[in-house]
Design a protein around this motif. Structure first.
Motif, mmCIF file in Angstrom:
data_model
loop_
_atom_site.group_PDB
_atom_site.id
_atom_site.type_symbol
_atom_site.label_atom_id
_atom_site.label_comp_id
_atom_site.label_asym_id
_atom_site.label_seq_id
_atom_site.Cartn_x
_atom_site.Cartn_y
_atom_site.Cartn_z
ATOM 1 N N LYS A 1 -154.520 64.771 74.363
ATOM 2 C CA LYS A 1 -153.979 63.190 74.506
ATOM 3 C C LYS A 1 -152.690 63.294 73.416
ATOM 4 C CE LYS A 1 -158.492 61.291 75.072
ATOM 5 N NZ LYS A 1 -159.460 60.372 74.160
ATOM 6 N N VAL A 2 -152.563 63.856 72.430
ATOM 7 C CA VAL A 2 -151.356 63.772 71.539
ATOM 8 C C VAL A 2 -150.101 64.658 72.100
ATOM 9 C CG1 VAL A 2 -150.548 64.313 69.273
ATOM 10 C CG2 VAL A 2 -152.863 63.178 69.547
ATOM 11 N N MET A 3 -150.425 65.644 72.715
ATOM 12 C CA MET A 3 -149.481 66.394 73.540
ATOM 13 C C MET A 3 -148.452 65.489 74.402
ATOM 14 S SD MET A 3 -151.295 69.913 74.391
ATOM 15 C CE MET A 3 -150.130 70.348 75.551
ATOM 16 N N ARG A 4 -149.236 64.713 74.925
ATOM 17 C CA ARG A 4 -148.103 63.843 75.672
ATOM 18 C C ARG A 4 -147.250 62.715 75.144
ATOM 19 N NH1 ARG A 4 -153.120 61.603 79.176
ATOM 20 N NH2 ARG A 4 -154.321 61.708 77.237
ATOM 21 N N LEU A 5 -147.473 62.606 73.584
ATOM 22 C CA LEU A 5 -146.809 61.949 72.856
ATOM 23 C C LEU A 5 -145.537 62.557 72.325
ATOM 24 C CD1 LEU A 5 -149.470 59.526 71.368
ATOM 25 C CD2 LEU A 5 -147.955 59.240 73.472
ATOM 26 N N VAL B 1 -141.122 69.992 69.411
ATOM 27 C CA VAL B 1 -141.897 71.025 69.143
ATOM 28 C C VAL B 1 -140.992 72.456 69.225
ATOM 29 C CG1 VAL B 1 -143.926 72.650 70.044
ATOM 30 C CG2 VAL B 1 -144.119 70.501 70.194
ATOM 31 N N GLN B 2 -140.139 72.694 70.204
ATOM 32 C CA GLN B 2 -139.401 73.872 70.075
ATOM 33 C C GLN B 2 -138.216 73.867 68.911
ATOM 34 O OE1 GLN B 2 -139.461 76.435 71.898
ATOM 35 N NE2 GLN B 2 -141.299 75.459 73.028
ATOM 36 N N SER B 3 -137.829 72.780 68.396
ATOM 37 C CA SER B 3 -136.940 72.483 67.234
ATOM 38 C C SER B 3 -137.582 72.984 65.782
ATOM 39 C CB SER B 3 -136.441 71.382 67.094
ATOM 40 O OG SER B 3 -137.277 70.210 66.834
ATOM 41 N N ILE B 4 -138.918 72.933 65.872
ATOM 42 C CA ILE B 4 -139.499 73.247 64.560
ATOM 43 C C ILE B 4 -140.622 74.230 64.575
ATOM 44 C CG2 ILE B 4 -139.279 70.917 63.564
ATOM 45 C CD1 ILE B 4 -142.483 70.375 64.382
ATOM 46 N N SER B 5 -140.699 75.232 65.766
ATOM 47 C CA SER B 5 -141.508 76.151 65.608
ATOM 48 C C SER B 5 -141.261 77.087 66.575
ATOM 49 C CB SER B 5 -142.939 75.339 66.311
ATOM 50 O OG SER B 5 -143.034 75.182 67.584
ATOM 51 N N ALA B 6 -142.206 78.025 66.398
ATOM 52 C CA ALA B 6 -141.779 79.445 67.479
ATOM 53 C C ALA B 6 -142.844 79.294 68.306
ATOM 54 C CB ALA B 6 -141.803 80.618 66.669
ATOM 55 N N SER B 7 -142.734 78.379 69.513
ATOM 56 C CA SER B 7 -143.713 78.363 70.539
ATOM 57 C C SER B 7 -143.508 78.774 71.708
ATOM 58 C CB SER B 7 -144.054 76.696 70.545
ATOM 59 O OG SER B 7 -144.464 76.160 69.290
#
Length: 71
Positions: free
Chosen positions: A12-16, A22-28
């Motif tokens: 649910k939160v992922m849509r927000l 996410v890409q700017s603060i993690s290695a995902s």
């Protein structure tokens, strides 16, 4: 660290949260994408990147960053 939200709540939160945030603060991403991103952190001066997998991907993370078999 503990994670007290359910997979349903995460979806649910992922849509927000925009992907670029996410890409700017993690290695995902895929294992190779994560390896490249961590490499960029190290090239920029990071001396001890903290690797923290979400879910049950610890074995895959270890295999990705050590080049070995995690089993």
């Amino acid at each position: 660290m503990t994670w007290s939200v359910s997979p349903e709540e995460i979806r649910k939160v992922m849509r927000l949260v925009p992907d670029d945030a996410v890409q700017s603060i993690s290695a995902s991403g895929t294992p190779e994408e994560c390896k490249v991103k961590v490499g960029k952190y190290v090239a920029s001066g990071a001396t001890c990147p903290i690797l923290y997998p979400l879910g049950d991907a610890a074995g895959l993370m270890l295999e990705t960053f050590t080049g070995g078999d995690s089993s």
